[in-house]
Motif scaffolding. Structure first.
Motif, PDB file in Angstrom:
ATOM      1  N   PRO A   1      34.556  45.752  37.088  1.00  0.00           N
ATOM      2  CA  PRO A   1      33.510  44.913  36.486  1.00  0.00           C
ATOM      3  C   PRO A   1      33.645  43.448  36.909  1.00  0.00           C
ATOM      4  O   PRO A   1      34.749  42.930  37.051  1.00  0.00           O
ATOM      5  CB  PRO A   1      33.746  45.083  34.982  1.00  0.00           C
ATOM      6  CG  PRO A   1      34.356  46.443  34.859  1.00  0.00           C
ATOM      7  CD  PRO A   1      35.232  46.587  36.070  1.00  0.00           C
ATOM      8  N   VAL A   2      32.517  42.800  37.109  1.00  0.00           N
ATOM      9  CA  VAL A   2      32.537  41.404  37.538  1.00  0.00           C
ATOM     10  C   VAL A   2      33.198  40.556  36.455  1.00  0.00           C
ATOM     11  O   VAL A   2      33.148  40.875  35.269  1.00  0.00           O
ATOM     12  CB  VAL A   2      31.119  40.885  37.836  1.00  0.00           C
ATOM     13  CG1 VAL A   2      30.465  41.705  38.934  1.00  0.00           C
ATOM     14  CG2 VAL A   2      30.249  40.881  36.573  1.00  0.00           C
ATOM     15  N   GLY A   3      33.844  39.485  36.880  1.00  0.00           N
ATOM     16  CA  GLY A   3      34.474  38.584  35.936  1.00  0.00           C
ATOM     17  C   GLY A   3      35.762  39.109  35.351  1.00  0.00           C
ATOM     18  O   GLY A   3      36.186  38.646  34.278  1.00  0.00           O
ATOM     19  N   SER A   4      36.410  40.064  36.022  1.00  0.00           N
ATOM     20  CA  SER A   4      37.642  40.650  35.484  1.00  0.00           C
ATOM     21  C   SER A   4      38.842  39.718  35.566  1.00  0.00           C
ATOM     22  O   SER A   4      39.891  40.019  34.996  1.00  0.00           O
ATOM     23  CB  SER A   4      37.961  41.961  36.216  1.00  0.00           C
ATOM     24  OG  SER A   4      37.006  42.960  35.915  1.00  0.00           O
ATOM     25  N   PHE A   5      38.699  38.592  36.273  1.00  0.00           N
ATOM     26  CA  PHE A   5      39.794  37.622  36.397  1.00  0.00           C
ATOM     27  C   PHE A   5      39.259  36.245  35.987  1.00  0.00           C
ATOM     28  O   PHE A   5      39.117  35.338  36.807  1.00  0.00           O
ATOM     29  CB  PHE A   5      40.333  37.604  37.832  1.00  0.00           C
ATOM     30  CG  PHE A   5      40.862  38.931  38.282  1.00  0.00           C
ATOM     31  CD1 PHE A   5      42.205  39.244  38.140  1.00  0.00           C
ATOM     32  CD2 PHE A   5      40.007  39.887  38.823  1.00  0.00           C
ATOM     33  CE1 PHE A   5      42.700  40.478  38.544  1.00  0.00           C
ATOM     34  CE2 PHE A   5      40.491  41.127  39.226  1.00  0.00           C
ATOM     35  CZ  PHE A   5      41.840  41.425  39.084  1.00  0.00           C
ATOM     36  N   PRO A   6      38.973  36.068  34.695  1.00  0.00           N
ATOM     37  CA  PRO A   6      38.241  34.871  34.243  1.00  0.00           C
ATOM     38  C   PRO A   6      39.008  33.571  34.365  1.00  0.00           C
ATOM     39  O   PRO A   6      38.397  32.496  34.325  1.00  0.00           O
ATOM     40  CB  PRO A   6      37.938  35.189  32.775  1.00  0.00           C
ATOM     41  CG  PRO A   6      38.998  36.157  32.364  1.00  0.00           C
ATOM     42  CD  PRO A   6      39.258  36.990  33.577  1.00  0.00           C
ATOM     43  N   THR A   7      40.334  33.609  34.511  1.00  0.00           N
ATOM     44  CA  THR A   7      41.104  32.362  34.585  1.00  0.00           C
ATOM     45  C   THR A   7      41.400  31.954  36.016  1.00  0.00           C
ATOM     46  O   THR A   7      42.116  30.975  36.233  1.00  0.00           O
ATOM     47  CB  THR A   7      42.431  32.503  33.818  1.00  0.00           C
ATOM     48  OG1 THR A   7      43.238  33.516  34.447  1.00  0.00           O
ATOM     49  CG2 THR A   7      42.185  32.871  32.376  1.00  0.00           C
ATOM     50  N   ARG A   8      40.872  32.668  36.997  1.00  0.00           N
ATOM     51  CA  ARG A   8      41.171  32.373  38.398  1.00  0.00           C
ATOM     52  C   ARG A   8      39.907  32.046  39.175  1.00  0.00           C
ATOM     53  O   ARG A   8      39.656  32.561  40.253  1.00  0.00           O
ATOM     54  CB  ARG A   8      41.918  33.557  39.030  1.00  0.00           C
ATOM     55  CG  ARG A   8      43.274  33.825  38.380  1.00  0.00           C
ATOM     56  CD  ARG A   8      44.206  32.640  38.564  1.00  0.00           C
ATOM     57  NE  ARG A   8      45.452  32.822  37.787  1.00  0.00           N
ATOM     58  CZ  ARG A   8      46.450  31.946  37.782  1.00  0.00           C
ATOM     59  NH1 ARG A   8      46.340  30.821  38.477  1.00  0.00           N
ATOM     60  NH2 ARG A   8      47.538  32.177  37.079  1.00  0.00           N
ATOM     61  N   GLY A   9      39.108  31.171  38.591  1.00  0.00           N
ATOM     62  CA  GLY A   9      37.866  30.789  39.236  1.00  0.00           C
ATOM     63  C   GLY A   9      38.065  29.710  40.275  1.00  0.00           C
ATOM     64  O   GLY A   9      39.146  29.145  40.453  1.00  0.00           O
ATOM     65  N   SER A  10      36.995  29.403  40.965  1.00  0.00           N
ATOM     66  CA  SER A  10      36.992  28.320  41.953  1.00  0.00           C
ATOM     67  C   SER A  10      36.940  26.981  41.220  1.00  0.00           C
ATOM     68  O   SER A  10      36.758  26.922  40.004  1.00  0.00           O
ATOM     69  CB  SER A  10      35.779  28.471  42.867  1.00  0.00           C
ATOM     70  OG  SER A  10      34.592  28.024  42.212  1.00  0.00           O
ATOM     71  N   PRO A  11      37.094  25.863  41.938  1.00  0.00           N
ATOM     72  CA  PRO A  11      37.010  24.553  41.276  1.00  0.00           C
ATOM     73  C   PRO A  11      35.717  24.358  40.490  1.00  0.00           C
ATOM     74  O   PRO A  11      35.698  23.643  39.485  1.00  0.00           O
ATOM     75  CB  PRO A  11      37.109  23.568  42.444  1.00  0.00           C
ATOM     76  CG  PRO A  11      37.883  24.292  43.488  1.00  0.00           C
ATOM     77  CD  PRO A  11      37.440  25.723  43.369  1.00  0.00           C
ATOM     78  N   TYR A  12      34.629  24.997  40.920  1.00  0.00           N
ATOM     79  CA  TYR A  12      33.351  24.850  40.233  1.00  0.00           C
ATOM     80  C   TYR A  12      33.138  25.912  39.157  1.00  0.00           C
ATOM     81  O   TYR A  12      32.154  25.857  38.417  1.00  0.00           O
ATOM     82  CB  TYR A  12      32.207  24.914  41.240  1.00  0.00           C
ATOM     83  CG  TYR A  12      32.265  23.824  42.278  1.00  0.00           C
ATOM     84  CD1 TYR A  12      32.113  22.487  41.932  1.00  0.00           C
ATOM     85  CD2 TYR A  12      32.492  24.124  43.622  1.00  0.00           C
ATOM     86  CE1 TYR A  12      32.177  21.478  42.883  1.00  0.00           C
ATOM     87  CE2 TYR A  12      32.554  23.124  44.585  1.00  0.00           C
ATOM     88  CZ  TYR A  12      32.396  21.802  44.211  1.00  0.00           C
ATOM     89  OH  TYR A  12      32.463  20.807  45.145  1.00  0.00           O
ATOM     90  N   GLY A  13      34.035  26.923  39.095  1.00  0.00           N
ATOM     91  CA  GLY A  13      33.927  27.942  38.067  1.00  0.00           C
ATOM     92  C   GLY A  13      33.400  29.280  38.532  1.00  0.00           C
ATOM     93  O   GLY A  13      33.130  30.161  37.704  1.00  0.00           O
ATOM     94  N   CYS A  14      33.250  29.491  39.847  1.00  0.00           N
ATOM     95  CA  CYS A  14      32.820  30.792  40.357  1.00  0.00           C
ATOM     96  C   CYS A  14      33.968  31.799  40.266  1.00  0.00           C
ATOM     97  O   CYS A  14      35.120  31.462  40.541  1.00  0.00           O
ATOM     98  CB  CYS A  14      32.365  30.686  41.805  1.00  0.00           C
ATOM     99  SG  CYS A  14      30.868  29.722  42.041  1.00  0.00           S
ATOM    100  N   LEU A  15      33.641  33.044  39.915  1.00  0.00           N
ATOM    101  CA  LEU A  15      34.623  34.118  39.825  1.00  0.00           C
ATOM    102  C   LEU A  15      34.365  35.152  40.919  1.00  0.00           C
ATOM    103  O   LEU A  15      33.265  35.227  41.483  1.00  0.00           O
ATOM    104  CB  LEU A  15      34.540  34.793  38.456  1.00  0.00           C
ATOM    105  CG  LEU A  15      34.726  33.882  37.234  1.00  0.00           C
ATOM    106  CD1 LEU A  15      34.548  34.688  35.950  1.00  0.00           C
ATOM    107  CD2 LEU A  15      36.086  33.186  37.257  1.00  0.00           C
TER     108      LEU A  15
END
Length: 428
Positions: free
Chosen positions: A324-338
């Motif tokens: 499922p998308v967003g399964s790693f919510p704390t490891r986003g890009s600097p802008y918040g992309c997952l």
């Protein structure tokens, strides 16, 4: 003409004295903003800036001559180009302080200062520091009140805080795209690839890894981009409304039970493009995708320099499939992309071609390929190095083989339209 010039000079002087003597802070800020908007090159505006920014000269200080002031302006530009915004702003403030108020150089330094402060804010945001961005934009509003720069900063904060649902804001400006050949060679070598026959640099070229070289500066416009890949349930709404053909693996026109949050796959470039247009957006260019993934500090992965399977769904067995998308919510890009690394690779709108200055010659003139980004859940390279923000994967835009199709999805972007520019001068 002479009468108009004299009237403008007198009006600027009056505004300066009103600003200088105004007891009400808000009224004083309004007079100062009026000077900045209407008379950006006036010596009275420079004098007002010295007071507002606390740049008054100390007793005994020497004025810059024109040559010194010009040299300092060039130095400030060089520092800004190197992302040393603190140094650039300090240098510009030195010109405002020490150049003659009547000089062209003083007016130019004042005109450049808010632009550099704004760039500093965007750079902080692109490194993942929202606090730094907010602090710089607060300084911009305080130092240049009642100007288009203050409004520009406010719009940026509003776009960061209130993007369209499911999206994040990526501002305009430059970033470092691609990878230097030496960095790729080092990555290959660290993965026990020294046993490869022949020179590693040659292997990098033959394997296609060289298609992401060299590292270079690219600018993008402002946009909003999806936080995650488009899901099955989102795509289902599209085909229900438009009657477009569903992905080949769906049965009865719908996705398998419990797969609603998985990224949609088995979509061609045309399918992805049509969905994005239906959403009121488009597919990202590969430059836009890479900037959204890595920010402005040239990081290798969205979260930093080092790969970990705990940070993304990548380097897994072929049988693993997507999650499922967003399964790693704390490891986003600097802008918040997952999900920018792994899960499924993603279509962009960019046709594969060598970067400017690259020694890689391309895939051949007879082959038209479109770049996908991010890598899937499996290893994508010929050697066991993970996909990176800069990795490029050429795909046939018309037809994907079965293995590739089930691991390719996409996300969308929506352009951000800037208002028409204001008056000439310090206005952006």
């Amino acid at each position: 003409h002479a009468a108009a010039t004299d009237a403008a000079r007198l009006d600027a002087e009056i505004l300066f004295h009103l600003f200088q003597n105004e007891q009400d802070a808000s009224q004083g800020a309004a007079h100062y903003g009026e000077l900045l908007r209407r008379y950006p090159s006036s010596p009275w505006t420079v004098r007002a800036a010295r007071l507002k920014l606390d740049l008054r000269r100390a007793e005994g200080d020497h004025y810059y001559d024109a040559r010194t002031a010009r040299s300092e302006l060039k130095k400030a530009q060089k520092l800004a180009d190197e992302s040393d915004f603190t140094g650039a702003m300090g240098t510009l403030e030195g010109v405002i302080r020490h150049a003659q108020a009547e000089s062209r150089e003083a007016a130019e330094a004042l005109a450049k200062l808010p632009a550099v402060l704004y760039e500093s804010a965007l750079f902080a945001y692109g490194k993942g520091s929202l606090e730094g961005c907010e602090a710089d934009l607060a300084d911009l509003a305080a130092q240049f009140p009642h100007t288009d720069w203050q409004q520009k900063g406010k719009r940026t904060l509003d776009r960061i805080a209130d993007p369209p649902e499911g999206m994040v804001y990526v501002p305009e400006g430059p970033f470092r795209m691609g990878t230097d050949l030496a960095d790729i060679v080092s990555l290959v070598r660290t993965q026990r690839a020294s046993a490869l026959e022949g020179d590693i640099s040659t292997f990098v070229e033959v394997s296609g890894l060289a298609n992401e070289t060299p590292s270079h500066i690219v600018s993008t416009g402002a946009l909003h981009i999806d936080v995650t890949e488009v899901t099955n349930e989102q795509y289902k709404k599209f085909i229900d409304e438009t009657g477009r053909r569903p992905p080949a693996h769906w049965e009865g026109g719908t996705y398998p039970t419990d797969d609603g949050k998985l990224p949609v796959v088995n979509v061609t470039l045309a399918d992805a493009t049509a969905y994005a247009q239906w959403r009121g957006g488009r597919l990202p260019t590969e430059a836009e995708w890479e900037k959204a993934a890595r920010g402005v500090d040239g990081r290798r992965f969205p979260w930093g320099p080092t790969f970990s399977k705990d940070y993304c769904h990548h380097m897994r067995p072929q049988s693993a499939g997507a999650v499922p998308v967003g399964s790693f919510p704390t490891r986003g890009s600097p802008y918040g992309c997952l999900d920018m690394i792994g899960n499924v690779r993603e279509w962009t709108s960019t046709t594969l071609a060598p970067y400017p200055g690259s020694e890689w010659k391309g895939a051949g003139e007879s082959e038209v390929r479109v770049v996908a980004r991010g890598g899937a859940w499996v290893q994508e390279e010929l050697v066991p190095i993970p996909s990176r923000c800069a990795s490029r994967y050429p795909l046939d835009p018309a037809q994907l083989d079965e293995t590739t199709a089930k691991a390719t999805g996409f996300r969308c972007v929506v352009d951000v339209r800037e208002p028409e520019p204001g008056p000439a001068g310090v206005a952006p």
